[in-house]
Scaffold this motif. Structure first.
Motif, PDB file in Angstrom:
ATOM      1  N   GLY A   1       0.960  -0.937  -0.172  1.00  0.00           N
ATOM      2  CA  GLY A   1       0.350   0.191   0.095  1.00  0.00           C
ATOM      3  C   GLY A   1       1.033   0.987  -0.023  1.00  0.00           C
ATOM      4  N   ILE A   2       2.112   1.071   0.826  1.00  0.00           N
ATOM      5  CA  ILE A   2       2.557   2.324   0.812  1.00  0.00           C
ATOM      6  C   ILE A   2       3.424   2.793  -0.630  1.00  0.00           C
ATOM      7  CG2 ILE A   2       5.246   3.100   2.039  1.00  0.00           C
ATOM      8  CD1 ILE A   2       4.763   1.667   4.532  1.00  0.00           C
ATOM      9  N   ILE A   3       3.860   1.623  -1.263  1.00  0.00           N
ATOM     10  CA  ILE A   3       4.649   1.057  -2.323  1.00  0.00           C
ATOM     11  C   ILE A   3       3.379   1.667  -3.772  1.00  0.00           C
ATOM     12  CG2 ILE A   3       5.854   0.320  -4.215  1.00  0.00           C
ATOM     13  CD1 ILE A   3       6.357  -1.665  -1.769  1.00  0.00           C
ATOM     14  N   ALA A   4       2.503   1.261  -3.429  1.00  0.00           N
ATOM     15  CA  ALA A   4       0.811   2.169  -4.512  1.00  0.00           C
ATOM     16  C   ALA A   4       0.917   3.529  -4.608  1.00  0.00           C
ATOM     17  CB  ALA A   4       0.333   0.841  -4.735  1.00  0.00           C
ATOM     18  N   CYS A   5       0.845   4.062  -2.833  1.00  0.00           N
ATOM     19  CA  CYS A   5       0.727   5.331  -2.800  1.00  0.00           C
ATOM     20  C   CYS A   5       1.856   5.942  -3.204  1.00  0.00           C
ATOM     21  CB  CYS A   5       0.207   5.690  -0.946  1.00  0.00           C
ATOM     22  SG  CYS A   5      -0.984   5.224  -0.681  1.00  0.00           S
ATOM     23  N   ALA A   6       2.553   6.104  -3.219  1.00  0.00           N
ATOM     24  CA  ALA A   6       4.230   6.402  -3.828  1.00  0.00           C
ATOM     25  C   ALA A   6       4.102   6.239  -5.123  1.00  0.00           C
ATOM     26  CB  ALA A   6       5.707   6.180  -3.300  1.00  0.00           C
ATOM     27  N   GLY A   7       4.048   5.610  -5.624  1.00  0.00           N
ATOM     28  CA  GLY A   7       3.758   5.434  -7.271  1.00  0.00           C
ATOM     29  C   GLY A   7       3.053   6.246  -7.638  1.00  0.00           C
ATOM     30  N   GLY A   8       1.858   6.228  -7.340  1.00  0.00           N
ATOM     31  CA  GLY A   8       0.411   6.465  -7.398  1.00  0.00           C
ATOM     32  C   GLY A   8       1.001   9.098  -7.694  1.00  0.00           C
ATOM     33  N   ILE A   9       1.332   8.549  -6.444  1.00  0.00           N
ATOM     34  CA  ILE A   9       2.046  10.592  -6.509  1.00  0.00           C
ATOM     35  C   ILE A   9       2.238  10.462  -7.341  1.00  0.00           C
ATOM     36  CG2 ILE A   9       2.511  12.018  -4.691  1.00  0.00           C
ATOM     37  CD1 ILE A   9       1.470  10.637  -2.465  1.00  0.00           C
ATOM     38  N   ILE A  10       3.282   9.643  -8.005  1.00  0.00           N
ATOM     39  CA  ILE A  10       4.788   9.937  -8.656  1.00  0.00           C
ATOM     40  C   ILE A  10       4.307   9.476 -10.370  1.00  0.00           C
ATOM     41  CG2 ILE A  10       6.973   8.960 -10.032  1.00  0.00           C
ATOM     42  CD1 ILE A  10       7.070   8.270  -7.743  1.00  0.00           C
ATOM     43  N   VAL A  11       3.402   9.007 -10.439  1.00  0.00           N
ATOM     44  CA  VAL A  11       2.742   8.966 -12.107  1.00  0.00           C
ATOM     45  C   VAL A  11       1.560  10.420 -11.908  1.00  0.00           C
ATOM     46  CG1 VAL A  11       0.731   7.679 -12.755  1.00  0.00           C
ATOM     47  CG2 VAL A  11       2.274   6.845 -11.736  1.00  0.00           C
ATOM     48  N   LEU A  12       1.129  10.769 -10.810  1.00  0.00           N
ATOM     49  CA  LEU A  12      -0.368  12.427 -10.806  1.00  0.00           C
ATOM     50  C   LEU A  12       1.121  13.409 -11.018  1.00  0.00           C
ATOM     51  CD1 LEU A  12      -2.996  12.866 -10.116  1.00  0.00           C
ATOM     52  CD2 LEU A  12      -2.318  13.382  -8.491  1.00  0.00           C
ATOM     53  N   VAL A  13       2.058  13.646 -10.527  1.00  0.00           N
ATOM     54  CA  VAL A  13       3.486  14.359 -10.545  1.00  0.00           C
ATOM     55  C   VAL A  13       3.557  14.707 -12.216  1.00  0.00           C
ATOM     56  CG1 VAL A  13       5.286  15.456 -10.168  1.00  0.00           C
ATOM     57  CG2 VAL A  13       3.461  14.879  -7.832  1.00  0.00           C
ATOM     58  N   ALA A  14       3.791  13.350 -12.478  1.00  0.00           N
ATOM     59  CA  ALA A  14       4.039  13.209 -13.161  1.00  0.00           C
ATOM     60  C   ALA A  14       3.344  13.733 -15.176  1.00  0.00           C
ATOM     61  CB  ALA A  14       4.661  11.700 -14.315  1.00  0.00           C
ATOM     62  N   CYS A  15       2.179  13.376 -14.733  1.00  0.00           N
ATOM     63  CA  CYS A  15       1.147  13.846 -15.801  1.00  0.00           C
ATOM     64  C   CYS A  15       0.348  14.912 -15.969  1.00  0.00           C
ATOM     65  CB  CYS A  15      -0.045  12.475 -15.261  1.00  0.00           C
ATOM     66  SG  CYS A  15      -0.076  10.858 -15.775  1.00  0.00           S
ATOM     67  N   VAL A  16       0.753  15.969 -14.517  1.00  0.00           N
ATOM     68  CA  VAL A  16       0.465  17.301 -13.960  1.00  0.00           C
ATOM     69  C   VAL A  16       1.886  17.705 -14.832  1.00  0.00           C
ATOM     70  CG1 VAL A  16      -0.012  18.478 -13.041  1.00  0.00           C
ATOM     71  CG2 VAL A  16      -0.945  17.108 -12.983  1.00  0.00           C
ATOM     72  N   GLY A  17       2.623  17.678 -14.734  1.00  0.00           N
ATOM     73  CA  GLY A  17       4.251  18.101 -15.827  1.00  0.00           C
ATOM     74  C   GLY A  17       4.041  18.082 -16.895  1.00  0.00           C
ATOM     75  N   CYS A  18       3.945  16.727 -17.779  1.00  0.00           N
ATOM     76  CA  CYS A  18       3.519  16.273 -19.064  1.00  0.00           C
ATOM     77  C   CYS A  18       1.846  17.318 -19.392  1.00  0.00           C
ATOM     78  CB  CYS A  18       3.344  15.045 -19.017  1.00  0.00           C
ATOM     79  SG  CYS A  18       3.333  14.460 -21.078  1.00  0.00           S
ATOM     80  N   ALA A  19       1.568  17.409 -18.997  1.00  0.00           N
ATOM     81  CA  ALA A  19      -0.051  18.251 -19.623  1.00  0.00           C
ATOM     82  C   ALA A  19       0.308  19.998 -19.361  1.00  0.00           C
ATOM     83  CB  ALA A  19      -1.294  18.617 -18.384  1.00  0.00           C
ATOM     84  N   ALA A  20       1.376  20.400 -17.948  1.00  0.00           N
ATOM     85  CA  ALA A  20       1.645  21.336 -18.572  1.00  0.00           C
ATOM     86  C   ALA A  20       2.731  22.232 -19.867  1.00  0.00           C
ATOM     87  CB  ALA A  20       2.571  21.840 -17.211  1.00  0.00           C
ATOM     88  N   CYS A  21       3.273  21.065 -19.667  1.00  0.00           N
ATOM     89  CA  CYS A  21       4.342  21.141 -20.926  1.00  0.00           C
ATOM     90  C   CYS A  21       3.715  20.833 -22.443  1.00  0.00           C
ATOM     91  CB  CYS A  21       5.346  19.769 -20.705  1.00  0.00           C
ATOM     92  SG  CYS A  21       6.857  19.856 -22.288  1.00  0.00           S
ATOM     93  N   VAL A  22       2.828  20.393 -23.116  1.00  0.00           N
ATOM     94  CA  VAL A  22       2.072  20.528 -23.666  1.00  0.00           C
ATOM     95  C   VAL A  22       0.850  21.525 -23.803  1.00  0.00           C
ATOM     96  CG1 VAL A  22       0.366  18.636 -24.722  1.00  0.00           C
ATOM     97  CG2 VAL A  22       1.781  17.737 -23.375  1.00  0.00           C
ATOM     98  N   SER A  23       0.915  21.903 -22.712  1.00  0.00           N
ATOM     99  CA  SER A  23      -0.439  23.602 -23.070  1.00  0.00           C
ATOM    100  C   SER A  23       0.840  23.953 -22.839  1.00  0.00           C
ATOM    101  CB  SER A  23      -0.990  23.483 -21.570  1.00  0.00           C
ATOM    102  OG  SER A  23      -0.448  23.506 -20.363  1.00  0.00           O
ATOM    103  N   GLN A  24       1.998  24.684 -22.719  1.00  0.00           N
ATOM    104  CA  GLN A  24       2.010  25.874 -22.907  1.00  0.00           C
ATOM    105  C   GLN A  24       2.979  25.131 -24.449  1.00  0.00           C
ATOM    106  OE1 GLN A  24       5.872  25.074 -20.333  1.00  0.00           O
ATOM    107  NE2 GLN A  24       5.504  27.368 -19.319  1.00  0.00           N
ATOM    108  N   SER A  25       3.466  23.676 -25.072  1.00  0.00           N
ATOM    109  CA  SER A  25       3.983  24.371 -26.311  1.00  0.00           C
ATOM    110  C   SER A  25       3.428  23.936 -27.361  1.00  0.00           C
ATOM    111  CB  SER A  25       5.033  22.984 -26.616  1.00  0.00           C
ATOM    112  OG  SER A  25       4.179  21.821 -26.152  1.00  0.00           O
ATOM    113  N   ALA A  26       1.640  23.633 -27.128  1.00  0.00           N
ATOM    114  CA  ALA A  26       0.061  24.063 -28.296  1.00  0.00           C
ATOM    115  C   ALA A  26       0.896  25.067 -28.927  1.00  0.00           C
ATOM    116  CB  ALA A  26      -0.674  23.807 -27.373  1.00  0.00           C
TER     117      ALA A  26
END
Length: 88
Positions: A54-79
């Motif tokens: 559960g701890i590993i999955a929560c950490a992984g979920g947070i990492i995936v969420l941060v990566a998705c937000v960063g990717c979305a910000a990058c794509v919206s900036q370069s759109a």
């Protein structure tokens, strides 16, 4: 409690890439794992395994969420730049 923590831990590890699925199930695995460890008995190993997963999955979920937000910000900036490229 221990078997519930183990099952939820396994499910959270499988679905942590969705962000919210792994995080929610991971929180439940942590709760049930802590309750199972507090209760003790012969199933303490299963409770500990569920807690760790559960701890590993929560950490992984947070990492995936941060990566998705960063990717979305990058794509919206370069759109705007991509749109200007295609409007030659």
């Amino acid at each position: 409690m221990a078997i519930a923590a183990l099952v939820l831990g396994i499910l959270s590890l499988v679905s942590f890439w969705t962000g919210y699925g792994g995080f929610g199930l991971g929180i439940l695995a942590i709760i049930f794992g802590a309750l199972g460890l507090k209760k003790g008995g012969p199933d303490a190993g299963k409770a500990k395994a569920g807690l760790i997963m559960g701890i590993i999955a929560c950490a992984g979920g947070i990492i995936v969420l941060v990566a998705c937000v960063g990717c979305a910000a990058c794509v919206s900036q370069s759109a705007g730049g991509l749109q200007n490229l295609f409007n030659l």
